[in-house]
Design a protein around this motif. Structure first.
Motif, PDB file in Angstrom:
ATOM      1  N   UNK A   1       0.857  -1.334   0.170  1.00  0.00           N
ATOM      2  CA  UNK A   1      -0.308   0.173  -0.113  1.00  0.00           C
ATOM      3  C   UNK A   1       0.443   1.206  -0.186  1.00  0.00           C
ATOM      4  N   UNK A   2       0.326   1.791  -1.223  1.00  0.00           N
ATOM      5  CA  UNK A   2       1.272   3.549  -1.225  1.00  0.00           C
ATOM      6  C   UNK A   2       0.068   4.353  -0.045  1.00  0.00           C
ATOM      7  N   UNK A   3       1.407   5.076   0.993  1.00  0.00           N
ATOM      8  CA  UNK A   3       0.627   6.502   1.335  1.00  0.00           C
ATOM      9  C   UNK A   3       1.892   7.227   1.262  1.00  0.00           C
ATOM     10  N   UNK A   4       0.816   8.989   1.334  1.00  0.00           N
ATOM     11  CA  UNK A   4       1.771  10.097   1.380  1.00  0.00           C
ATOM     12  C   UNK A   4       1.504   9.803   3.073  1.00  0.00           C
ATOM     13  N   UNK A   5       3.009   9.624   3.747  1.00  0.00           N
ATOM     14  CA  UNK A   5       3.817   9.982   4.537  1.00  0.00           C
ATOM     15  C   UNK A   5       4.323  11.334   5.419  1.00  0.00           C
ATOM     16  N   UNK A   6       4.861  12.166   4.198  1.00  0.00           N
ATOM     17  CA  UNK A   6       4.994  13.040   4.810  1.00  0.00           C
ATOM     18  C   UNK A   6       5.079  13.962   6.431  1.00  0.00           C
ATOM     19  N   UNK A   7       3.594  14.365   6.490  1.00  0.00           N
ATOM     20  CA  UNK A   7       3.288  14.606   7.691  1.00  0.00           C
ATOM     21  C   UNK A   7       3.688  13.910   8.839  1.00  0.00           C
ATOM     22  N   UNK A   8       2.806  12.346   8.471  1.00  0.00           N
ATOM     23  CA  UNK A   8       3.840  11.500  10.055  1.00  0.00           C
ATOM     24  C   UNK A   8       5.510  11.695  10.158  1.00  0.00           C
TER      25      UNK A   8
ATOM     26  N   UNK B   1       4.878   5.386  10.062  1.00  0.00           N
ATOM     27  CA  UNK B   1       5.728   6.711   9.980  1.00  0.00           C
ATOM     28  C   UNK B   1       6.072   7.281  10.964  1.00  0.00           C
ATOM     29  N   UNK B   2       4.409   7.784  12.038  1.00  0.00           N
ATOM     30  CA  UNK B   2       4.777   8.402  13.370  1.00  0.00           C
ATOM     31  C   UNK B   2       5.643   8.659  13.896  1.00  0.00           C
ATOM     32  N   UNK B   3       6.226   7.770  13.941  1.00  0.00           N
ATOM     33  CA  UNK B   3       7.539   6.783  15.054  1.00  0.00           C
ATOM     34  C   UNK B   3       6.817   6.261  16.450  1.00  0.00           C
TER      35      UNK B   3
ATOM     36  N   UNK C   1      11.539   3.756  10.409  1.00  0.00           N
ATOM     37  CA  UNK C   1      13.259   2.480   9.508  1.00  0.00           C
ATOM     38  C   UNK C   1      11.971   2.303   8.946  1.00  0.00           C
ATOM     39  N   UNK C   2      10.978   1.253   9.608  1.00  0.00           N
ATOM     40  CA  UNK C   2       9.856   0.432   8.426  1.00  0.00           C
ATOM     41  C   UNK C   2       8.649   0.835   8.096  1.00  0.00           C
ATOM     42  N   UNK C   3       8.903   1.952   8.426  1.00  0.00           N
ATOM     43  CA  UNK C   3       7.461   2.838   6.748  1.00  0.00           C
ATOM     44  C   UNK C   3       8.020   2.910   5.878  1.00  0.00           C
ATOM     45  N   UNK C   4       9.397   2.741   5.327  1.00  0.00           N
ATOM     46  CA  UNK C   4       9.894   4.209   4.073  1.00  0.00           C
ATOM     47  C   UNK C   4       9.564   2.925   2.326  1.00  0.00           C
ATOM     48  N   UNK C   5       8.862   1.806   3.022  1.00  0.00           N
ATOM     49  CA  UNK C   5       9.037   1.183   1.630  1.00  0.00           C
ATOM     50  C   UNK C   5       6.844   1.358   1.762  1.00  0.00           C
ATOM     51  N   UNK C   6       6.308   2.239   2.142  1.00  0.00           N
ATOM     52  CA  UNK C   6       4.912   2.304   2.236  1.00  0.00           C
ATOM     53  C   UNK C   6       5.172   3.486   1.684  1.00  0.00           C
ATOM     54  N   UNK C   7       6.238   4.660   1.561  1.00  0.00           N
ATOM     55  CA  UNK C   7       6.237   5.958   0.626  1.00  0.00           C
ATOM     56  C   UNK C   7       4.961   5.870  -0.576  1.00  0.00           C
ATOM     57  N   UNK C   8       4.494   6.820  -0.798  1.00  0.00           N
ATOM     58  CA  UNK C   8       3.532   6.578  -2.062  1.00  0.00           C
ATOM     59  C   UNK C   8       4.614   6.964  -3.641  1.00  0.00           C
TER      60      UNK C   8
END
Length: 386
Positions: free
Chosen positions: A184-191, A301-303, A357-364
């Motif tokens: 799944x791809x998400x916009x994680x910038x704000x998180x 992504x929010x840590x 670190x684990x959130x990186x692969x979900x970047x949109x």
């Protein structure tokens, strides 16, 4: 590239499948022409730069939007499809609008790729988690798997599997299907901007997001907090209208047990979610089934360290490095005890860093690139077959 994409929900719906499809369509449209079929109040067409949105008429029944397959709506849809003439069709799940578009694409000899947002061979359990072990529901699941799903896959050219669990589910039905794992791809910038800080000494705030109901299992979370001290506070957010009886039962339990550190809140818009994580210390989940939970990805992504009962997403994304995984067989009292022990000894900063670190692969951006490459490979192999 001319891409046709479908969703079986209205735009900005709380459902994860809707959020993922909405964002993927918008991001792809930055460089390609995208026609996006989703639900709406009535048939309408709207354009946002390269993204053309077609809203298929629907009716809302107890909080659930269902398409209205009128002859006029189908005629209007096929007319738009003919004019657009896509190079590839990307369906999200296999029912309703996706099924209609699949039939059209098959007639026109256009390659079809499908993303399943549930485990296909366990679809009934996903919808009705309490069906486990029930002979009737097992019969329905087997019928869906061996007839409906098999026929659908026979008319599909490729599948995007969100993870290995869904990949194996598809492989158990079709050994030759072209399957690619793309998250799944998400916009994680704000998180990713959320500051990492340890919980204060006064309160420890836990967050859970999801529509109220048996699959999300908020009732179990409430029972856990019955055994936790007042400084541990639980904030739940989600739609209650789809299962109002369940929501009222939760409220009644909270009142009768004098639990004043659990707060049940309604659905929040997507743009508000980062704010909720900013105010929280941990994500907690008791969900029974989750193909790939967006809430868990947002927490990563929010840590935020994650505490959860073992399900497909928790098993995939959570371990000792970034949280705590608990057996499904644990009682609420035992779970509460484990939480207290975990928080006493955890290294919050370390857990937080590992989550991020684990959130990186979900970047949109990464998901869009992988998806486009997969589209191209499907189109290339389709041309060779033709």
């Amino acid at each position: 590239m001319k891409i046709l994409m479908t969703s079986n929900y209205k735009m900005n719906s709380e459902t994860g499948a809707s959020q993922v499809a909405d964002l993927l369509a918008q991001e792809l449209a930055k460089n390609d022409q995208v026609l996006y079929f989703c639900l709406g109040g009535k048939f309408s067409i709207k354009k946002q730069n390269n993204l053309k949105i077609v809203k298929f008429p629907s009716i809302n029944i107890k909080g659930v939007d269902l398409p209205l397959f009128t002859p006029q709506a189908i005629y209007n849809s096929f007319k738009v499809l003919e004019n657009f003439n896509p190079q590839i069709v990307h369906l999200h799940n296999s029912i309703f609008v996706s099924s209609l578009i699949k039939n059209w694409a098959k007639l026109k000899n256009i390659p079809i790729v499908t993303t399943f947002h549930h485990i296909p061979t366990e679809a009934v359990k996903h919808l009705i988690p309490e069906s486990k072990g029930n002979i009737f529901f097992n019969l329905v699941q087997n019928l869906y798997k061996n007839v409906s799903l098999k026929n659908f896959l026979n008319e599909t050219d490729a599948v995007i599997a969100l993870n290995k669990k869904i990949y194996n589910s598809i492989r158990s039905i079709d050994k030759k299907m072209k399957v690619k794992i793309i998250n799944n791809g998400l916009n994680l910038d704000e998180y990713l901007k959320i500051q990492t800080k340890k919980p204060n000494s006064k309160y420890v705030n836990f967050l859970f997001l999801g529509s109220y109901g048996p699959r999300k299992n908020q009732g179990f979370l409430v029972k856990i907090f019955k055994y936790l001290p007042q400084k541990f506070r639980l904030y739940c957010y989600g739609k209650s209208v789809t299962n109002s009886a369940y929501f009222l039962k939760l409220k009644k339990f909270i009142k009768s047990n004098n639990i004043n550190h659990v707060f049940l809140n309604g659905f929040v818009k997507r743009e508000t979610v980062p704010l909720l994580f900013r105010k929280s210390d941990y994500l907690i989940s008791a969900s029974i089934k989750e193909a790939q939970s967006l809430t868990v990805i947002q927490a990563l992504a929010s840590g935020k360290p994650i505490i959860g009962i073992k399900n497909e997403t928790i098993s995939e994304l959570v371990d000792k490095s970034n949280g705590m995984v608990v057996s499904k067989r644990v009682s609420p009292r035992e779970f509460a005890k484990l939480i207290v022990e975990f928080i006493k000894k955890d290294d919050y900063i370390r857990l937080s860093k590992n989550s991020r670190d684990k959130s990186q692969k979900f970047k949109i951006q990464k998901v869009v690139s992988e998806t486009k490459n997969f589209y191209k490979s499907i189109c290339d192999s389709y041309r060779k077959k033709s």
